[in-house]
Motif scaffolding. Structure first.
Motif, PDB file in Angstrom:
ATOM      1  N   ARG A  67      32.507  70.670  84.260  1.00 54.01           N
ATOM      2  CA  ARG A  67      31.527  70.669  85.449  1.00 54.01           C
ATOM      3  C   ARG A  67      30.357  69.880  85.313  1.00 54.01           C
ATOM      4  O   ARG A  67      29.256  69.993  85.898  1.00 54.01           O
ATOM      5  N   MET A  68      30.554  68.763  84.282  1.00 52.14           N
ATOM      6  CA  MET A  68      29.522  68.089  83.902  1.00 52.14           C
ATOM      7  C   MET A  68      29.628  66.514  84.617  1.00 52.14           C
ATOM      8  O   MET A  68      30.707  65.941  84.772  1.00 52.14           O
ATOM      9  N   HIS A  69      28.501  65.897  85.119  1.00 50.96           N
ATOM     10  CA  HIS A  69      28.400  64.585  85.714  1.00 50.96           C
ATOM     11  C   HIS A  69      27.577  63.971  84.698  1.00 50.96           C
ATOM     12  O   HIS A  69      26.498  63.947  84.358  1.00 50.96           O
ATOM     13  N   PHE A  70      28.322  62.696  84.154  1.00 47.92           N
ATOM     14  CA  PHE A  70      27.749  62.016  82.897  1.00 47.92           C
ATOM     15  C   PHE A  70      27.434  60.603  83.651  1.00 47.92           C
ATOM     16  O   PHE A  70      28.048  59.759  83.991  1.00 47.92           O
ATOM     17  N   PHE A  71      25.896  60.431  83.441  1.00 45.74           N
ATOM     18  CA  PHE A  71      25.480  59.190  83.880  1.00 45.74           C
ATOM     19  C   PHE A  71      24.704  58.536  82.534  1.00 45.74           C
ATOM     20  O   PHE A  71      24.672  59.126  81.456  1.00 45.74           O
ATOM     21  N   TRP A  72      24.237  57.294  82.624  1.00 44.32           N
ATOM     22  CA  TRP A  72      23.557  56.845  81.569  1.00 44.32           C
ATOM     23  C   TRP A  72      22.113  56.323  81.930  1.00 44.32           C
ATOM     24  O   TRP A  72      21.851  56.133  83.109  1.00 44.32           O
ATOM     25  N   SER A  73      21.385  56.501  80.868  1.00 49.11           N
ATOM     26  CA  SER A  73      19.770  56.068  81.391  1.00 49.11           C
ATOM     27  C   SER A  73      19.597  54.633  81.631  1.00 49.11           C
ATOM     28  O   SER A  73      18.758  54.136  82.320  1.00 49.11           O
ATOM     29  N   ASP A  74      20.429  53.890  80.945  1.00 52.46           N
ATOM     30  CA  ASP A  74      20.301  52.396  80.924  1.00 52.46           C
ATOM     31  C   ASP A  74      21.668  51.863  80.241  1.00 52.46           C
ATOM     32  O   ASP A  74      22.282  52.539  79.578  1.00 52.46           O
ATOM     33  N   GLU A  75      21.700  50.478  80.290  1.00 48.62           N
ATOM     34  CA  GLU A  75      22.750  49.646  79.977  1.00 48.62           C
ATOM     35  C   GLU A  75      22.660  48.291  79.676  1.00 48.62           C
ATOM     36  O   GLU A  75      21.614  47.819  80.543  1.00 48.62           O
ATOM     37  N   ARG A  76      22.969  47.873  78.646  1.00 46.33           N
ATOM     38  CA  ARG A  76      22.769  46.410  78.207  1.00 46.33           C
ATOM     39  C   ARG A  76      23.556  45.687  79.297  1.00 46.33           C
ATOM     40  O   ARG A  76      24.578  45.978  79.817  1.00 46.33           O
ATOM     41  N   SER A  77      23.424  44.387  79.255  1.00 51.45           N
ATOM     42  CA  SER A  77      24.130  43.570  80.102  1.00 51.45           C
ATOM     43  C   SER A  77      25.816  42.956  79.136  1.00 51.45           C
ATOM     44  O   SER A  77      25.723  41.863  78.773  1.00 51.45           O
ATOM     45  N   LEU A 185      17.641  53.386  84.792  1.00 48.62           N
ATOM     46  CA  LEU A 185      17.036  54.431  85.668  1.00 48.62           C
ATOM     47  C   LEU A 185      15.644  54.125  86.104  1.00 48.62           C
ATOM     48  O   LEU A 185      15.032  53.389  85.168  1.00 48.62           O
ATOM     49  N   THR A 186      15.013  54.397  87.143  1.00 48.61           N
ATOM     50  CA  THR A 186      13.833  54.243  87.319  1.00 48.61           C
ATOM     51  C   THR A 186      12.688  55.158  86.938  1.00 48.61           C
ATOM     52  O   THR A 186      13.244  56.482  87.022  1.00 48.61           O
ATOM     53  N   LEU A 187      11.685  55.209  86.990  1.00 51.81           N
ATOM     54  CA  LEU A 187      10.736  56.147  86.786  1.00 51.81           C
ATOM     55  C   LEU A 187      10.793  57.383  87.726  1.00 51.81           C
ATOM     56  O   LEU A 187      10.636  58.529  87.441  1.00 51.81           O
ATOM     57  N   PRO A 188      10.839  57.120  89.258  1.00 51.29           N
ATOM     58  CA  PRO A 188      11.146  57.959  90.159  1.00 51.29           C
ATOM     59  C   PRO A 188      12.154  59.164  89.686  1.00 51.29           C
ATOM     60  O   PRO A 188      12.080  59.935  89.940  1.00 51.29           O
ATOM     61  N   VAL A 189      13.259  58.426  89.368  1.00 54.37           N
ATOM     62  CA  VAL A 189      14.455  59.393  88.924  1.00 54.37           C
ATOM     63  C   VAL A 189      14.170  60.220  87.802  1.00 54.37           C
ATOM     64  O   VAL A 189      14.197  61.512  87.605  1.00 54.37           O
ATOM     65  N   ILE A 190      13.725  59.321  86.643  1.00 54.92           N
ATOM     66  CA  ILE A 190      13.358  60.159  85.560  1.00 54.92           C
ATOM     67  C   ILE A 190      12.253  61.279  85.637  1.00 54.92           C
ATOM     68  O   ILE A 190      12.594  62.258  85.235  1.00 54.92           O
ATOM     69  N   ASN A 191      11.472  60.851  86.259  1.00 56.00           N
ATOM     70  CA  ASN A 191      10.320  62.018  86.534  1.00 56.00           C
ATOM     71  C   ASN A 191      10.472  62.745  87.393  1.00 56.00           C
ATOM     72  O   ASN A 191       9.694  63.863  87.758  1.00 56.00           O
ATOM     73  N   HIS A 192      11.861  62.878  88.164  1.00 55.98           N
ATOM     74  CA  HIS A 192      12.048  64.038  89.000  1.00 55.98           C
ATOM     75  C   HIS A 192      13.267  64.992  88.396  1.00 55.98           C
ATOM     76  O   HIS A 192      13.651  65.977  89.014  1.00 55.98           O
ATOM     77  N   ALA A 193      13.410  64.716  87.166  1.00 57.88           N
ATOM     78  CA  ALA A 193      14.312  65.562  86.294  1.00 57.88           C
ATOM     79  C   ALA A 193      13.892  66.946  86.024  1.00 57.88           C
ATOM     80  O   ALA A 193      12.456  67.062  85.828  1.00 57.88           O
ATOM     81  N   ASN A 194      14.761  67.770  85.536  1.00 61.24           N
ATOM     82  CA  ASN A 194      14.255  69.174  85.540  1.00 61.24           C
ATOM     83  C   ASN A 194      13.805  69.045  83.728  1.00 61.24           C
ATOM     84  O   ASN A 194      12.974  69.919  83.570  1.00 61.24           O
ATOM     85  N   CYS A 195      14.613  68.534  83.247  1.00 63.55           N
ATOM     86  CA  CYS A 195      14.311  68.339  81.750  1.00 63.55           C
ATOM     87  C   CYS A 195      14.664  66.824  81.085  1.00 63.55           C
ATOM     88  O   CYS A 195      15.469  66.226  81.643  1.00 63.55           O
ATOM     89  N   VAL A 196      13.384  66.356  80.537  1.00 64.96           N
ATOM     90  CA  VAL A 196      13.690  65.079  79.810  1.00 64.96           C
ATOM     91  C   VAL A 196      13.456  65.381  78.313  1.00 64.96           C
ATOM     92  O   VAL A 196      12.502  65.840  77.981  1.00 64.96           O
ATOM     93  N   VAL A 197      14.216  64.607  77.545  1.00 65.30           N
ATOM     94  CA  VAL A 197      14.104  64.916  76.086  1.00 65.30           C
ATOM     95  C   VAL A 197      13.983  63.459  75.484  1.00 65.30           C
ATOM     96  O   VAL A 197      14.756  62.491  75.905  1.00 65.30           O
ATOM     97  N   ILE A 198      12.849  63.231  74.816  1.00 69.02           N
ATOM     98  CA  ILE A 198      12.674  61.945  74.203  1.00 69.02           C
ATOM     99  C   ILE A 198      12.743  62.036  72.636  1.00 69.02           C
ATOM    100  O   ILE A 198      12.073  62.849  72.178  1.00 69.02           O
ATOM    101  N   CYS A 199      13.589  61.317  71.907  1.00 67.27           N
ATOM    102  CA  CYS A 199      13.867  61.301  70.351  1.00 67.27           C
ATOM    103  C   CYS A 199      13.139  59.989  70.112  1.00 67.27           C
ATOM    104  O   CYS A 199      13.252  58.964  70.393  1.00 67.27           O
TER     105      CYS A 199
END
Ligand code: 6PG
Length: 267
Positions: A67-77, A185-199
């Motif tokens: 039931r999961m959709h997996f994206f990435w926050s970013d990717e190198r070239s 991903l851009t700040l509008p998307v990140i800041n629209h999330a239900n939960c953000v975890v920064i490690c």
């Protein structure tokens, strides 16, 4: 925004806390919405947590992987087989071992020579997965992020144009410091999330963690601009990364974020 800060004893405790948080956020999302959308962090910090999710049945079992959709926050070239690939790291440590629906694993094609086109293609993938036609910003259930020693997060580096993006969901971002472009991903998307975890883990991150949590100079560090307005932000640190910040400064950072209460200082 609710902001929590947890300081775990060491790297293994941080990995376990991150894995538990991922399990809890994703199972709750599926319980309430029937599916879950997560953006995975790259770099090294989340590696051990991904491995724990794959290898510890108490963490793995409750997650409805199909039931999961997996994206990435970013990717190198780089391509998907490159050791530097964030996609490869998550696939090797976790996703290739789980019964995920491969149609719901959305890779950022960082290797595309036209990285701007790759960014637009990724946004189209997001639009399809979220079944969105209008311009409203997709709401991830969980966005995972790390933080660099310069205060970057995802591939939002200090002084780069992606920081000023207000409408697109994924962009190519040229990073002069590494002379490469990356997808993020851009700040509008990140800041629209239900939960953000920064490690943040390790002594090398202690100074940037201190700056993030005690300095409010302009321009803000990229990671300081992560403020999920209608969500909650969870900082997970180990003692080493938190070693240059006083307890009262940590409490102040928590309170400024409007947290309900600072969580216990250890897991
Ligand atoms: C990347 C990440 C980046 C990372 C930080 C921290 O592609 O490198 O997206 O934002 O999270 O640089 O990296 P570490 O976890 O390796 O310290």
């Amino acid at each position: 925004m609710k902001r929590q800060v947890r300081v775990l004893d060491d790297a293994p405790a941080l990995a376990r806390a991150l894995a538990q948080t991922i399990r809890d956020e994703l199972t709750e999302a599926v319980r309430t919405r029937g599916q879950a959308f997560v953006a995975l962090a790259g770099g090294n910090t989340p590696r051990d947590a991904y491995a724990l999710l794959a290898n510890d049945s108490r963490l793995r079992a409750p997650i409805p992987w199909t039931r999961m959709h997996f994206f990435w926050s970013d990717e190198r070239s780089v391509g998907p087989d490159d050791p530097e690939s964030n996609y490869k790291m998550a696939m090797d440590t976790l996703l290739a071992k789980m019964p995920v629906n491969n149609m719901r694993v959305y890779r950022m094609e960082g290797e595309d020579p036209d990285i701007e086109v790759a960014a637009k293609r990724y946004e189209a993938k997001m639009r399809g997965a979220f079944s969105m036609t209008n311009r409203t910003v997709p709401r991830f259930d969980l966005v995972l992020l790390g933080v660099g020693e310069d205060g970057h997060t995802a591939s939002l580096f200090p002084g780069t144009t992606a920081l000023d993006e207000t409408s697109r969901w994924c962009v190519a971002n040229y990073v002069e410091a590494i002379n490469r472009s990356r997808l993020t991903l851009t700040l509008p998307v990140i800041n629209h999330a239900n939960c953000v975890v920064i490690c943040a883990q390790g002594e090398k991150k202690a100074d940037i963690v201190r700056r993030i949590m005690t300095e409010n100079t302009e321009p803000k560090l990229p990671v300081q601009r992560v403020e999920p307005k209608r969500g909650h932000l969870i900082w997970l640190l180990d003692q080493a990364a938190a070693s240059r910040i006083e307890v009262q400064q940590l409490d102040l950072f928590r309170d400024e974020g409007g947290s309900s209460s600072g969580l216990a200082a250890s897991a």
